[in-house]
Structure formats: C-alpha cells, structure tokens
Design a protein around this motif. Structure first.
Motif, PDB file in Angstrom:
ATOM      1  N   ASN A 110      34.684  40.860  29.899  1.00 26.47           N
ATOM      2  CA  ASN A 110      35.292  42.101  29.531  1.00 26.47           C
ATOM      3  C   ASN A 110      34.899  43.118  30.528  1.00 26.47           C
ATOM      4  O   ASN A 110      33.811  43.089  30.667  1.00 26.47           O
ATOM      5  N   GLY A 111      35.899  43.974  30.954  1.00 28.28           N
ATOM      6  CA  GLY A 111      35.347  45.209  31.820  1.00 28.28           C
ATOM      7  C   GLY A 111      35.101  44.558  33.433  1.00 28.28           C
ATOM      8  O   GLY A 111      34.734  45.509  34.056  1.00 28.28           O
ATOM      9  N   ALA A 112      35.470  43.478  33.575  1.00 28.14           N
ATOM     10  CA  ALA A 112      34.990  43.166  35.061  1.00 28.14           C
ATOM     11  C   ALA A 112      35.959  43.539  36.029  1.00 28.14           C
ATOM     12  O   ALA A 112      35.567  43.562  37.181  1.00 28.14           O
ATOM     13  N   GLY A 113      37.120  43.947  35.711  1.00 28.27           N
ATOM     14  CA  GLY A 113      38.087  44.602  36.899  1.00 28.27           C
ATOM     15  C   GLY A 113      39.254  43.709  37.063  1.00 28.27           C
ATOM     16  O   GLY A 113      40.033  44.247  37.745  1.00 28.27           O
ATOM     17  N   LYS A 114      39.499  42.758  36.066  1.00 25.44           N
ATOM     18  CA  LYS A 114      40.760  42.070  36.119  1.00 25.44           C
ATOM     19  C   LYS A 114      42.220  42.784  35.986  1.00 25.44           C
ATOM     20  O   LYS A 114      43.095  42.762  36.941  1.00 25.44           O
ATOM     21  N   THR A 115      42.072  43.441  34.938  1.00 23.07           N
ATOM     22  CA  THR A 115      43.302  44.339  34.697  1.00 23.07           C
ATOM     23  C   THR A 115      43.642  45.167  35.893  1.00 23.07           C
ATOM     24  O   THR A 115      44.606  45.721  36.385  1.00 23.07           O
ATOM     25  N   THR A 116      42.406  46.097  36.125  1.00 22.20           N
ATOM     26  CA  THR A 116      42.713  46.898  37.498  1.00 22.20           C
ATOM     27  C   THR A 116      43.135  46.343  38.640  1.00 22.20           C
ATOM     28  O   THR A 116      44.039  46.987  39.179  1.00 22.20           O
ATOM     29  N   TYR A 157      37.296  54.931  38.411  1.00 19.88           N
ATOM     30  CA  TYR A 157      37.981  55.817  37.588  1.00 19.88           C
ATOM     31  C   TYR A 157      36.941  56.836  36.927  1.00 19.88           C
ATOM     32  O   TYR A 157      35.469  56.525  37.311  1.00 19.88           O
ATOM     33  N   VAL A 181      33.296  55.267  37.430  1.00 24.32           N
ATOM     34  CA  VAL A 181      33.152  53.844  37.091  1.00 24.32           C
ATOM     35  C   VAL A 181      33.787  53.167  38.412  1.00 24.32           C
ATOM     36  O   VAL A 181      35.160  53.193  38.305  1.00 24.32           O
ATOM     37  N   ALA A 232      35.361  50.290  39.029  1.00 24.75           N
ATOM     38  CA  ALA A 232      36.150  49.052  38.395  1.00 24.75           C
ATOM     39  C   ALA A 232      36.351  47.879  39.278  1.00 24.75           C
ATOM     40  O   ALA A 232      36.041  46.705  39.138  1.00 24.75           O
ATOM     41  N   LYS A 265      35.507  58.855  33.908  1.00 25.83           N
ATOM     42  CA  LYS A 265      35.742  58.924  32.596  1.00 25.83           C
ATOM     43  C   LYS A 265      35.625  60.577  32.318  1.00 25.83           C
ATOM     44  O   LYS A 265      34.974  60.991  32.659  1.00 25.83           O
ATOM     45  N   GLU A 320      46.438  38.315  30.358  1.00 24.74           N
ATOM     46  CA  GLU A 320      46.270  37.667  29.327  1.00 24.74           C
ATOM     47  C   GLU A 320      47.280  37.287  28.167  1.00 24.74           C
ATOM     48  O   GLU A 320      47.488  38.015  27.213  1.00 24.74           O
ATOM     49  N   HIS A 355      41.085  34.621  29.488  1.00 30.04           N
ATOM     50  CA  HIS A 355      39.967  34.067  28.870  1.00 30.04           C
ATOM     51  C   HIS A 355      40.293  32.790  28.108  1.00 30.04           C
ATOM     52  O   HIS A 355      39.370  32.388  27.203  1.00 30.04           O
TER      53      HIS A 355
HETATM   54  P1  ATP Z   1      39.197  42.933  29.799  1.00 30.81           P
HETATM   55  O1  ATP Z   1      38.760  41.508  30.151  1.00 30.81           O
HETATM   56  O2  ATP Z   1      38.359  43.466  28.447  1.00 30.81           O
HETATM   57  O3  ATP Z   1      40.607  42.974  29.837  1.00 30.81           O
HETATM   58  P2  ATP Z   1      39.076  43.586  32.628  1.00 30.81           P
HETATM   59  O4  ATP Z   1      38.266  42.772  33.298  1.00 30.81           O
HETATM   60  O5  ATP Z   1      40.698  43.598  32.675  1.00 30.81           O
HETATM   61  O6  ATP Z   1      38.620  43.620  31.153  1.00 30.81           O
HETATM   62  P3  ATP Z   1      39.257  46.392  33.425  1.00 30.81           P
HETATM   63  O7  ATP Z   1      40.095  46.574  32.299  1.00 30.81           O
HETATM   64  O8  ATP Z   1      39.939  46.398  34.691  1.00 30.81           O
HETATM   65  O9  ATP Z   1      38.547  45.106  33.183  1.00 30.81           O
HETATM   66  O10 ATP Z   1      38.210  47.689  33.291  1.00 30.81           O
HETATM   67  C1  ATP Z   1      37.191  47.609  34.326  1.00 30.81           C
HETATM   68  C2  ATP Z   1      36.250  48.865  34.394  1.00 30.81           C
HETATM   69  O11 ATP Z   1      36.952  49.900  34.551  1.00 30.81           O
HETATM   70  C3  ATP Z   1      35.850  48.805  32.829  1.00 30.81           C
HETATM   71  O12 ATP Z   1      34.287  49.438  32.941  1.00 30.81           O
HETATM   72  C4  ATP Z   1      36.738  49.934  32.283  1.00 30.81           C
HETATM   73  O13 ATP Z   1      36.015  50.683  31.098  1.00 30.81           O
HETATM   74  C5  ATP Z   1      37.052  50.957  33.432  1.00 30.81           C
HETATM   75  N1  ATP Z   1      38.260  51.282  33.242  1.00 30.81           N
HETATM   76  C6  ATP Z   1      39.341  50.542  33.021  1.00 30.81           C
HETATM   77  N2  ATP Z   1      40.743  51.545  32.794  1.00 30.81           N
HETATM   78  C7  ATP Z   1      40.172  52.675  32.741  1.00 30.81           C
HETATM   79  C8  ATP Z   1      40.465  54.059  32.660  1.00 30.81           C
HETATM   80  N3  ATP Z   1      41.924  54.345  32.684  1.00 30.81           N
HETATM   81  N4  ATP Z   1      39.777  54.921  32.802  1.00 30.81           N
HETATM   82  C9  ATP Z   1      38.358  54.887  32.719  1.00 30.81           C
HETATM   83  N5  ATP Z   1      37.864  53.781  33.015  1.00 30.81           N
HETATM   84  C10 ATP Z   1      38.551  52.683  33.011  1.00 30.81           C
END
Ligand code: ATP
Length: 243
Positions: A45-51, A14, A23, A25, A16, A168, A201
């Motif tokens: 948090n921020g590991a990349g799971k949601t992505t 991504y 970033v 992800a 920002k 989650e 989590h």
């Molecule tokens: P959490 O447990 O907090 O939900 P996660 O493991 O699901 O975290 P992601 O949401 O995939 O993590 O985010 C991975 C990285 O990508 C993070 O650094 C986040 O800040 C960044 N990120 C996620 N979505 C965006 C976006 N739309 N624009 C810019 N950066 C993003």
C-alpha cells in the motif's frame, strides 16, 4: 513486437494539505510494455501503483518524464492518446451510476469504427459472458460491488481500446466473483490481443492472468520479470521482505 506503452523517468509528487514536505509518490520510473503483454503491478500500500496508472492513462500529469501510448505523447496530445486507453479505477468511477448496465455498455461502445450491429453483438456477448443478463436493465448504483466490478470490466472491453488499465479489479470481492473476473480476464487475454496493466494484491490474479510482473516500492520499480521467475518469491512471501 511494438511498444504500446513507453514511459521514461516519470516522477510525481503530491503536497499534502498543511504539510511542508512533498510526498514523492513516483520517483523516476521507466517502463516499456509491448503489444499483447499482460503486466501485473504489485507492491505494498502506498507504493505508487495507482499514481503510476493514473499518469499512464492521462488522469494525472507527471512533474517530469515522458509517457508514450502507441507512440503518442500523452502530455502533448492527451485526448488522442486517451482514445487508445480504457481504465477501471478502484471504486468503479468510470461508470455512470444512474444509467443501466446496458446503457453504460452502449455509451462506452461509442463509435470506434464499429457498425451498430457489431456493437449490439458484442454487447449481447459480454452481457452473457459476464452473467449480467438479469441485471441488464438495472441502474448501476443498485448493483452489488461485485456486479459493478463486472460491469466496469465489461465496459473497458466494449470500448475496444488497445490498452486496458485495471486498478485492483478484485479488491473486496467474494471468492466466486473474484474467480469469475479472473476467468473472464484470462479468456479475453486469449481471444483478443489487448495490452493489460493490472494493479493488484491478489496472488491468483497474478498467477493466472499476468505474464510479467513489475514490483513497485517507495515510488520505484524494484523488480520486473516474467511471472514464473518471481513465483518462488511470491510463494514464500519473501518479496515482502525484499522491498
Ligand atoms: P494502494 O495499494 O494502497 O492502492 P498505491 O501503490 O496505489 O497504494 P498510491 O495511491 O499511488 O499507492 O500512493 C502513493 C503515495 O502517494 C502514498 O504515500 C499516498 O499517500 C500518496 N498520495 C496518493 N494520492 C495522493 C493525493 N491525492 N494527495 C496526496 N498524497 C497522495
């Protein structure tokens, strides 16, 4: 057993707003999930799971790599691949807020080869199982977060897809609702051969519902094993330090 999800060297970055650097992800993830597997996706948090989940369910397009759902390349045949998928995202954005519980269930039941009678039966069954009877005619936006979460999971089940992604599902819920959702997921896992990916989590969800755990950190998979093999690591919380 056949592979339901196959992802190969998937990357997503991504940019920002205002930032020069991207970033990264997800940095090149490969993963295979077989039919009927229940996989927990863990990581800080921020590991990349949601992505990762959003890419697997067609809501985000990877910069690189391939994703196959039931052998269908999601990049080339997105709608066709998405027919095999249900997704419950954080914040229940999969629900129609101004429709009632029943209307949401009816809408998502669609017409995937089921008769009206079958849909009706399944809907009644889910309403009872999820303890939603008293709320069935209320609009989703008037429900508590826990109730909404139950509706979101019920909707994912009524859609009757092979694959369900849950991001989650117990986040921010009280102990009882969280227990109820875990129990329902366990029962469903036993009854129906769904392939389920759960980002969480919540350790009880991992221990009671998942069979396999994939740990993600800094956009990479750092562990992938059966849950019992990782339990000791979880109990000592040592996995936090191995990341
Ligand atoms: P959490 O447990 O907090 O939900 P996660 O493991 O699901 O975290 P992601 O949401 O995939 O993590 O985010 C991975 C990285 O990508 C993070 O650094 C986040 O800040 C960044 N990120 C996620 N979505 C965006 C976006 N739309 N624009 C810019 N950066 C993003």
């Amino acid at each position: 057993m056949e592979n339901v999800i196959e992802i190969q060297n998937v990357k997503k970055s991504y940019r920002k707003k205002g930032a020069k650097e991207k970033v990264e992800a997800v940095k090149g993830v490969s993963l295979t999930v077989k039919k009927g597997e229940i996989v927990g996706l863990l990581g800080p948090n921020g590991a990349g799971k949601t992505t990762l989940i959003k890419m697997m369910c067609g809501l985000l397009i990877p910069n690189e790599g391939t994703i196959l759902i039931n052998g269908i390349n999601i990049r080339q045949k997105r709608l066709q691949a998405m027919e095999h998928i249900s997704v419950v995202l954080e914040g229940n954005r999969n629900l129609y807020w101004r429709l009632t519980v029943k209307e949401n269930l009816e809408y998502f039941a669609g017409n995937r080869g089921h008769s009206k009678k079958q849909i009706q039966e399944k809907m009644e069954h889910l309403i009872d199982r999820f303890n939603l009877r008293e709320k069935e005619n209320e609009m989703v936006n008037a429900l508590s977060r826990g109730m909404q979460q139950k509706v979101a999971v019920a909707v994912a089940l009524i859609a009757n897809t092979d694959v369900i992604f849950l991001d989650e599902p117990t986040l921010g819920l009280d102990l009882e609702t969280s227990y109820e959702i875990r129990t329902l997921l366990k029962e469903i896992v036993e009854e129906e051969q769904k392939t389920i990916i759960i980002s969480t989590h919540d350790m009880p969800v991992v221990q009671e519902v998942c069979e396999r755990v994939v740990i993600v950190n800094h956009g990479n998979i750092v562990a992938d094993d059966r849950v019992e093999n990782l339990l000791q690591l979880f109990e000592s919380k040592a996995y936090l330090f191995t990341l």
